[in-house]
Structures are given as C-alpha cells and as structure tokens.
Design a protein around this motif. Structure first.
Motif, mmCIF file in Angstrom:
data_model
loop_
_atom_site.group_PDB
_atom_site.id
_atom_site.type_symbol
_atom_site.label_atom_id
_atom_site.label_comp_id
_atom_site.label_asym_id
_atom_site.label_seq_id
_atom_site.Cartn_x
_atom_site.Cartn_y
_atom_site.Cartn_z
ATOM 1 N N ASP A 23 -13.999 9.479 13.077
ATOM 2 C CA ASP A 23 -14.995 10.093 12.208
ATOM 3 C C ASP A 23 -14.335 10.608 10.935
ATOM 4 N N LEU A 32 -13.792 12.707 7.734
ATOM 5 C CA LEU A 32 -14.109 14.024 7.191
ATOM 6 C C LEU A 32 -13.272 14.239 5.938
ATOM 7 N N ALA A 52 -14.432 20.494 6.790
ATOM 8 C CA ALA A 52 -13.848 19.627 7.809
ATOM 9 C C ALA A 52 -13.387 20.394 9.042
ATOM 10 N N ARG A 53 -12.720 21.532 8.850
ATOM 11 C CA ARG A 53 -12.189 22.256 10.001
ATOM 12 C C ARG A 53 -13.319 22.743 10.902
ATOM 13 N N ALA A 70 -14.960 19.768 12.621
ATOM 14 C CA ALA A 70 -14.042 19.232 13.628
ATOM 15 C C ALA A 70 -14.058 20.086 14.891
ATOM 16 N N LEU A 91 -17.142 19.166 16.744
ATOM 17 C CA LEU A 91 -17.004 17.823 17.311
ATOM 18 C C LEU A 91 -16.106 17.842 18.549
ATOM 19 N N HIS A 105 -14.137 9.622 20.477
ATOM 20 C CA HIS A 105 -14.071 10.102 19.101
ATOM 21 C C HIS A 105 -12.666 10.601 18.751
ATOM 22 N N LEU A 107 -10.471 11.885 14.864
ATOM 23 C CA LEU A 107 -10.720 12.338 13.498
ATOM 24 C C LEU A 107 -9.974 11.462 12.499
ATOM 25 N N HIS A 108 -10.602 11.256 11.374
ATOM 26 C CA HIS A 108 -10.007 10.568 10.230
ATOM 27 C C HIS A 108 -10.149 11.517 9.047
ATOM 28 N N LEU A 109 -9.039 12.087 8.602
ATOM 29 C CA LEU A 109 -9.086 13.001 7.467
ATOM 30 C C LEU A 109 -8.922 12.219 6.173
ATOM 31 N N ASP A 146 -5.398 18.040 17.469
ATOM 32 C CA ASP A 146 -6.764 17.901 16.957
ATOM 33 C C ASP A 146 -7.283 16.472 16.943
ATOM 34 N N VAL A 200 -6.335 13.966 15.303
ATOM 35 C CA VAL A 200 -6.345 13.335 13.980
ATOM 36 C C VAL A 200 -5.586 12.019 14.103
#
Length: 362
Positions: free
Chosen positions: A80, A82, A98-99, A102, A105, A118, A120-122, A142, A144
């Motif tokens: 996802d 962000l 984002a934080r 996240a 999520l 899921h 994370l994609h920063l 996290d 990521v």
C-alpha cells in the motif's frame, strides 16, 4: 489427465496430475489457475480514504473496502503506497498522514480484518519539507517493503509538461493561475533546498527498514545512473524509451502501469508501456490507480507476446523478486497457497475464485 493443487495450512503441499477430480476438490472446469497477483504500487487506498478532494473518509471502513476490492481482482499481496514528505506553506498542501494510517492498517491486519497480505510502500517525496522527520517515525517492524524515491519538481520527470501538472493540481486542489504559479515556484525552491539531502536520507532509511528501493519516473540515462548508484532494484514508470533501456543495461527491473497498457498509452504523455513491451523492456506491471487493470493488462501482454506464462510472471513472480518475497509468486510446493481461478470472456478476464493462504477470499 487433470492437474491438482493441494493446499494444507495455507501452504501448497502437493502439485500432481490425476486421472479425475478427487472427491472434495474444487473442479475448475478448464479455467486458468495462476498464482495470486502481487501489487507493488497502488494509489487505491488513498482513493478510499479521500473519495473526493478534502473529504476524509473513516479509515477502518476505507481499509476494509480497499482490501476487499483488491481481493476481488485477484490481488493477494499488496504494498500500500503512502506518501511521506509534507508541504505546508502552499494552498496545494500535503499534510503528514502516513504514520497514523499505517498504525490503523497494521492494527487491522493484526486483528485479522484483511482478506489478503498487506505491506507498506513509502513514497518518499524529496520535494517536500518534512520527509526525513516522517521517515524517522517508521522502523524495521512496520512491514515497510518498498521505499520509492519521488521527485515531482515541475518541469522534469512526470511533469515535464507544466500544462499536465496544472490540470492535475487544478482538479485535486482547485488552484487558480496565480496560485498554480506560486505552487510551482515553491516546489522548485523545496527541491533546491532539500532535494539532495532528502534523497540521501531516504536511501539510508530504506536500508534501515530492510526495504527494496525503487526509483520513480526516471526520464534520462543520467537519472538511471543516479538510481543505480543509490541501489535501486526496480524502476517505477520510466517516462522514456531511453530511460527504460538504461535500466535494462544497469540491471534494474522496469515496472509500468496497467492503465497505460489497457488505454494504449500514458495519460501523462510519456512512453507507451506497449512500446516497451514490444522492445523487450518491460518486466512487471502495477495496477497504479485501477486494481482490476492488473489482470486485464497481463492478458493484453499475453496477446502481444503470444505467451501467457511470460505475461503472468509480470504480475506474480517478477514483483515477488523485485520486493524480495521468496514465499510467493509461483505455484510451487512449500510456497503460500495464493491462487486465482479465472476465465476469459472474449478479451475480458473474469476472476472466478481467489484464495489467500488457502482461504477463499473472493
């Protein structure tokens, strides 16, 4: 002979040929059976939490709706996207979110509310005021999986044509001509002030998370050389044939947008994904802003290449490789039981069943 896949405790336990359909099995009746799709870059979550400009939708319902939509299209793993990096001193502002999102999520995931997997994609916006402060709030726990280096300074990369940027920002932020000119000047000032520092810092943060590093909208061979020096493993949406060829020469995987393939060209006036596919310069696809386009575009590539397995790898095995996922992306014994059953209705692909870790989710 009939092929059979057996999934036990969420893992593929056996793949074999049998003479008939065993009792208790799901008979796919000649449909395609492929690995679950892997989505590395999608703006779909942002569409759910902000369904109209300046409308902040309740986040948990948005997360659950986003998850269910992806599952229905055959996506069983998603990164996802962000944005990190805020801009405050402009009407076209971007606030930090984002934080907090996240956290919601990850809490939903831990509570078992999601159908699919899921990460994370920063999206690290170097042309911003607070990138490094926001990235410092994330850590190795996290999930990521990807950090992409974004530079949306007007006049280069995706927005070489300022009229396209004006249309985009005008729709999203409602800027008049004077406000748009002020916005452009502010972004250029931010890039000059922070760009180099933010890029170096974002690369370091990606290493700290243990995340794959991606470039975004590389346009020239010089851009690609910088990406290669930063340790980029894949390029999101290179905008020119020159950049795509430079990526191939540097050993950087090339990802293009599924809508570009479905529509027959880029909505930003950049290189056609179909042209890159014809030149052998396309490795994988992202749904970008239309989740259902991922599977649809794969079968358009299959027709272009006359090679269904090659096209399916662009949405399964290749993204898994780019993101460093070794437990999914192919149908092999010992890997996750992420499976999609699909059929073709003319040139349209229809999902008829989706399983994530062996559990039916659509």
């Amino acid at each position: 002979m009939t092929g059979r896949i057996t999934i036990v405790d969420g893992v593929i336990a056996d793949i074999a040929e049998v003479d008939d359909v065993p009792a208790g099995s799901i008979d796919c009746q000649g449909d395609f059976v492929i690995p679950g799709l892997i989505e590395l870059h999608t703006d779909n979550l942002e569409r759910h939490i902000e369904p109209r400009p300046e409308v902040d939708w309740p986040h948990l319902p948005a997360l659950i709706a986003h998850d269910a939509e992806l599952a229905s299209t055959g996506i069983t793993t998603v990164f996802d996207a962000l944005r990190v990096g805020s801009i405050h001193n402009s009407k076209a502002r971007y606030n930090a979110y984002a934080r907090g999102l996240a956290d919601e999520l990850l809490a939903a995931r831990a509570s078992g509310f999601f159908k699919i997997s899921h990460f994370l994609h920063l999206r690290a916006e170097v042309c911003s005021e607070t990138l490094l402060e926001e990235m410092a709030g994330f850590g190795p726990d996290d999930r990521v999986g990807i950090v992409s280096l974004m530079d949306h300074t007007p006049g280069q990369r995706q927005f070489r044509d300022l009229s396209l940027l004006k249309t985009y920002v005008g729709k999203k932020r409602g800027l008049n001509d004077a406000e748009f000119e002020e916005h452009v000047a502010n972004l250029r000032r931010l890039q000059k002030t922070y760009g180099a520092k933010h890029e170096i810092g974002a690369v370091a943060e990606a290493k700290r998370y243990g995340a794959a590093l991606a470039s975004h909208d590389d346009t020239t061979a010089a851009h690609v050389a910088t990406s290669h020096a930063n340790g980029v493993s894949f390029a999101e949406f290179p905008t020119t044939l020159e950049a795509a060829q430079a990526c191939r020469d540097a050993g950087i995987m090339v990802m293009m947008g599924a809508p570009n393939i479905v529509r027959g060209g880029s909505h930003s006036g950049n290189v056609s994904a179909g042209e890159l596919a014809e030149q052998g310069l396309l490795d994988m696809i992202s749904s970008d802003y239309v989740p259902s386009a991922l599977l649809l575009s794969a079968f358009q590539l299959a027709r272009l290449w006359n090679d269904i397995p090659r096209a399916i790898r662009c949405v399964t095995a290749a993204p898994a490789q780019a993101a460093g996922l070794q437990d999914r992306g192919t149908l092999e014994i010992g890997l996750r039981g992420d499976v999609v059953r699909l059929a073709q209705l003319g040139e349209t692909v229809v999902t008829r069943g989706v399983w994530s870790k062996g559990a039916r989710v659509s």
